[in-house]
Each structure stands twice: as C-alpha cells, then as structure tokens.
Scaffold this motif. Structure first.
Motif, PDB file in Angstrom:
ATOM      1  N   PHE A 282      -9.644   1.918  -7.951  1.00 56.14           N
ATOM      2  CA  PHE A 282      -8.207   2.162  -8.079  1.00 56.14           C
ATOM      3  C   PHE A 282      -7.391   0.971  -7.582  1.00 56.14           C
ATOM      4  N   PHE A 283      -7.484   0.669  -6.284  1.00 58.85           N
ATOM      5  CA  PHE A 283      -6.627  -0.362  -5.705  1.00 58.85           C
ATOM      6  C   PHE A 283      -6.902  -1.742  -6.299  1.00 58.85           C
ATOM      7  N   LEU A 284      -8.170  -2.179  -6.291  1.00 56.01           N
ATOM      8  CA  LEU A 284      -8.484  -3.534  -6.747  1.00 56.01           C
ATOM      9  C   LEU A 284      -8.145  -3.746  -8.228  1.00 56.01           C
TER      10      LEU A 284
ATOM     11  N   PHE B  80       1.128  -5.432  -2.396  1.00 53.22           N
ATOM     12  CA  PHE B  80      -0.126  -4.689  -2.341  1.00 53.22           C
ATOM     13  C   PHE B  80      -0.813  -4.832  -0.984  1.00 53.22           C
ATOM     14  N   SER B  81      -0.611  -5.948  -0.293  1.00 51.28           N
ATOM     15  CA  SER B  81      -1.186  -6.109   1.042  1.00 51.28           C
ATOM     16  C   SER B  81      -0.544  -5.140   2.021  1.00 51.28           C
ATOM     17  N   LEU B  82       0.771  -4.968   1.909  1.00 55.90           N
ATOM     18  CA  LEU B  82       1.454  -3.998   2.770  1.00 55.90           C
ATOM     19  C   LEU B  82       1.005  -2.574   2.452  1.00 55.90           C
ATOM     20  N   ILE B  83       0.828  -2.278   1.168  1.00 57.08           N
ATOM     21  CA  ILE B  83       0.316  -0.956   0.776  1.00 57.08           C
ATOM     22  C   ILE B  83      -1.089  -0.755   1.333  1.00 57.08           C
ATOM     23  N   PHE B  84      -1.921  -1.789   1.238  1.00 57.08           N
ATOM     24  CA  PHE B  84      -3.287  -1.726   1.740  1.00 57.08           C
ATOM     25  C   PHE B  84      -3.301  -1.376   3.218  1.00 57.08           C
ATOM     26  N   TYR B  85      -2.452  -2.043   4.008  1.00 56.74           N
ATOM     27  CA  TYR B  85      -2.413  -1.787   5.446  1.00 56.74           C
ATOM     28  C   TYR B  85      -1.824  -0.412   5.734  1.00 56.74           C
ATOM     29  N   ALA B  86      -0.739  -0.078   5.030  1.00 61.85           N
ATOM     30  CA  ALA B  86      -0.081   1.206   5.272  1.00 61.85           C
ATOM     31  C   ALA B  86      -0.968   2.383   4.888  1.00 61.85           C
ATOM     32  N   TRP B  87      -1.917   2.154   3.978  1.00 62.87           N
ATOM     33  CA  TRP B  87      -2.814   3.228   3.549  1.00 62.87           C
ATOM     34  C   TRP B  87      -3.572   3.817   4.740  1.00 62.87           C
ATOM     35  N   GLY B  88      -3.983   2.946   5.653  1.00 66.00           N
ATOM     36  CA  GLY B  88      -4.744   3.427   6.808  1.00 66.00           C
ATOM     37  C   GLY B  88      -3.922   3.492   8.082  1.00 66.00           C
ATOM     38  N   GLU B  89      -2.859   2.677   8.189  1.00 63.70           N
ATOM     39  CA  GLU B  89      -2.063   2.615   9.416  1.00 63.70           C
ATOM     40  C   GLU B  89      -0.566   2.671   9.099  1.00 63.70           C
ATOM     41  N   PRO B  90      -0.064   3.741   8.485  1.00 60.81           N
ATOM     42  CA  PRO B  90       1.352   3.773   8.100  1.00 60.81           C
ATOM     43  C   PRO B  90       2.296   3.664   9.289  1.00 60.81           C
TER      44      PRO B  90
END
Length: 468
Positions: A11-13, A35-45
């Motif tokens: 999905f993400f990649l 997408f980097s901010l989304i990637f980080y927020a996915w686990g640490e919002p």
C-alpha cells in the motif's frame, strides 16, 4: 509502520512511488516530505508535532549560525544553544525515567511520575539535526534556506526511525538535484529485497530462539542453551539492523538518493577496532567526527587518547538506551579498544586466524549486556555460558532447538561472510554475466515470495533498533 509489513509493501510504497514519478521534479521533494510525515504519524501521531517543532527550531538555528558570520563567539553561542535544546529534548524523552530512578535510589525517595513514552527514532533524527548544525558551524555547508529541503533531510522515511545516520553534507546536493536512472532503481529493488530477506528469513526465526532463551531464568539454562541463545541473538541483531539498513539504502536508490554503507560484514573482523569500523558505520563515524576528534582524537597525549575513547564509548552506550546494561556495554568496548591501542590489537594480529574467533567471543559477551533486561540477569547469563559447575553441558532443550533451527544458523553463517558480493563482482564472459543476472533475478523473486509467505503466516516481526 515497518518496512517488513504487508501495509508498507503493498500500500504505502506503491502509492508513494506512483505519486513521486508522476509529478515534475520541482514537486518531488514535497511528495517525499508529505509521505515521510504520514509514515511517521502512522506509528507515532502524538509526536509528529514534536518533530515538526524540532525541524523549525533547527531551521532557525542554522540560519542564525550562518548570520553570525565571522563573530566566532556568537556562532559558538548559537550552536551551543542548539545543542542544548536538541539534547535536552532527547534527554527528557529518552532518559527522564532513568534519572528519576537514580535519584530515588541515591536519596531514598519515592518519586513516581508518569512514565515518559519514547518517540520512535528520536535518537536518529536528533543526530541528523546536529549533523546539519555542526556542518553549518564549520562552514562545510551553507545554511539551508529552503525549509522543505531541510525537513526532508530530517524526515526522509527510509532513514527516519532506525537510520542509518545520514550526514547533511552527504545529501545536501542530492536534495537540490538528483539523476534518475532505471539501473539505479533496479539496484534499489534488489537491495531492498536482500535486506527484507535478511530481516524476515533470518533475523525473525533466530530472534524467536533468542527471546525464548533470554526470557528463561539463567539458572535453568544448560551451558549449550546459553550459548545457543547468544549465538542466535548475535545473528538476530546483525541481520535485523543490517537488513533494515539495506532496505533504507535500497529505498533511497529508488528515489534517486545514494546513502553510504552502514555495515560491512563485521563478524569477519580480526580486532574489536575493525569490528566497529564495520558495524553501524554511520554511528561510529558520527561520534568520531563530532566528539572524538574535537576532544583531540589520537593526536594528543596518550592518557588523553584513552580518556577520549572512554568518553566516546560511554556516550555510545548511553545513546543506545537509558539502562545500566547499555552503560556497561559501552564501557566494555571503551576498555577493549583502549587495550587494543595499548598493544592488544598487535597481539591479536599475531594469532591469526584465531584472532577472528577471539573477536567473535568478545563481541558475544558484549551482546549479553546489550540484550539482557538488567545487569543482574546479564551476569547470571554469562555464568550460564562460562561457569559449568553443577550445570548440564547439553540437555534435551538445547538439542531440540538445534534440530529445529540448524538450517537458520547455517544460512546465517553463510550470509555473515562476504560470499555474495564476491560472486557478484566476479569477472565473467558476457554470456555468463547474462546467466548470473538471470539467476539473481530468480533468486530475488523467490526470496520475496518466501518473505510474503512468512508475513502472511507469522505475527513475530519486531525491529530491534526501533527502541532507540
């Protein structure tokens, strides 16, 4: 989100690649940043705001350092303030609970504040920010006036949460301009699959063995079981972390970036110093250039060289975690490398090839402190490894673990020595080169298929360095 998850792979990649290659170049950094901010927020919002505030602060600090011009005192004051702020945030979130426990033990108090959760990757992105600021202070790089480029440097998702630690001057030019080539993209896919296979097919099954034994009472372990546990962990941490680094380097290639290597087959080292030139290269070089050399490095009085080594290794141990076991691990390597400076390395070279075995044994002893939950368990586990009095040398549990996992241990040994790169670099005739290319394509395809089968059928998928 982890690289070795179905959500990331399917999905993400694909989504970020699709957007990245559709938009014109002037928007590519913006796509990667989003997408980097989304990637980080996915686990640490809850900590995404903390990271954004850190980026804004360091953006301002960089400009202020450069604006100070030749006023060295002013430049040093701004840099010192930036270092205090960055390390203060790292210290609060990573070490607050540790220091409270120390105060309670020393003063016999009973402070019990709510535990401070650790933001994922804070050790890595803090060191990224400090690298940028120090480079600006040293005038090796100009302050970045484009906020999006600086933000991307710090947040770029392949290296955001578990490294490698990318130095600003290594990617500053790539943030402005990159050349995209199909060969580079294909190399990135191959490197990513190789790292994914290391992680899923070797680190995970061997990690399950290590977890089983390191969560057992050390007094109940036979000597063989204790050694199986530490050998399994020695393999797990290497394939887990080097696999993550391979995936990060591969992903970067897909987007046109070139990262430096972070591992170079460390378990073939002939000395402890060589081991640390091959293991977590980005961390070792960071401490060398930003701590060891400014302290005087090796070009100073002999006693100061040993002092500098011990300071660097105390900081290295502390960087890894707020625990006495990490402090002991750092001190252990500081003493070993100081002894090598004093002549132990020359002695090791004289007993070749036994020096490789000696180094592996010393490294495994160090990994006991790194893996153990507390200092007491580490010492008891070492006792199970080396003190055979009243203890079974080999029991049914150890034999069972070997019979179930011998193929993983055998594969790990083969993968830990540089057989693959030597085969790839062999000079062959054009027809054999095409054959080798076809074989490697099939090999990577099969490895990826095996990884997917594992992910579908297993829930055990930790990343060790996410805790740092």
């Amino acid at each position: 989100m982890v690289f070795s998850s179905v959500g990331f792979l399917f999905f993400f990649l694909p989504l970020v690649l699709a957007f990245y290659f559709v938009v014109p170049f002037k928007y590519k950094n913006a796509v990667l940043l989003l997408f980097s901010l989304i990637f980080y927020a996915w686990g640490e919002p809850r900590y995404i705001l903390l990271m954004i505030l850190s980026i804004l602060a360091n953006y301002g600090y960089g400009i202020r350092i450069e604006a100070a011009g030749r006023r060295q005192g002013r430049r040093r004051l701004v840099l010192t303030s930036a270092i205090v702020v960055n390390l203060g945030l790292l210290g609060f979130y990573k070490y607050a609970n540790f220091f409270v426990d120390i105060v309670n033990a020393a003063l016999h108090t009973s402070f019990h504040p709510d535990p401070v959760p650790l933001p994922v990757g804070i050790s890595f992105y803090t060191f990224h920010a400090l690298s940028y600021l120090i480079d600006v202070y040293r005038r090796t790089e100009a302050a970045q006036r484009n906020l999006f480029r600086l933000s991307l440097y710090i947040t770029f998702f392949p290296q955001l949460v578990a490294g490698p630690i990318i130095r600003y001057h290594d990617v500053a030019a790539q943030l402005r301009k990159r050349v995209f080539a199909s060969v580079q993209f294909a190399e990135g896919i191959q490197r990513f699959i190789m790292g994914l296979a290391k992680k899923i097919l070797l680190a995970n099954p061997l990690g399950a063995v290590a977890d089983e034994l390191f969560t057992s009472p050390a007094g109940d372990l036979s000597t063989a079981s204790a050694w199986i546990g530490i050998v399994a962990y020695t393999c797990q941490i290497y394939f887990d972390f080097s696999g993550y680094s391979d995936m990060a380097i591969g992903l970067a290639k897909m987007f046109g970036f070139e990262f430096k290597e972070n591992f170079n087959y460390p378990y073939i080292s002939g000395s402890i110093s060589e081991f640390w030139r091959r293991w977590h290269i980005s961390l070792g070089s960071w401490f060398r250039d930003y701590v060891y050399i400014p302290l005087g490095g090796s070009r100073t009085a002999t006693w100061k060289v040993y002092r500098n080594l011990l300071i660097v290794w105390a900081l290295t141990g502390f960087w890894h975690g707020a625990s006495w076991t990490f402090m002991a691990w750092g001190a252990y390597y500081g003493v070993l490398i100081a002894l090598e400076k004093a002549g132990l390395e020359k002695l090791l070279r004289r007993i070749y090839p036994l020096n490789h075995i000696a180094v592996l044994l010393l490294v495994m002893v160090g990994w006991v402190f790194f893996r153990a939950d507390d200092f007491g368990y580490a010492t008891r586990y070492l006792g199970a490894m080396f003190d055979i009095r009243g203890r079974d040398l080999l029991d049914a549990h150890a034999l069972g673990l070997l019979s179930l996992n011998w193929i993983y241990f055998a594969a790990a040994v083969l993968a830990a020595v540089p057989i693959y790169p030597r085969l790839v670099r062999l000079r062959l005739s054009p027809s054999l080169v095409r054959l080798r290319t076809a074989i490697l394509f099939v090999l990577h395809f099969l490895m990826f298929g095996e990884v997917i089968l594992y992910l579908i059928n297993s829930t055990y998928n930790p990343f060790l360095y996410f805790r740092f």
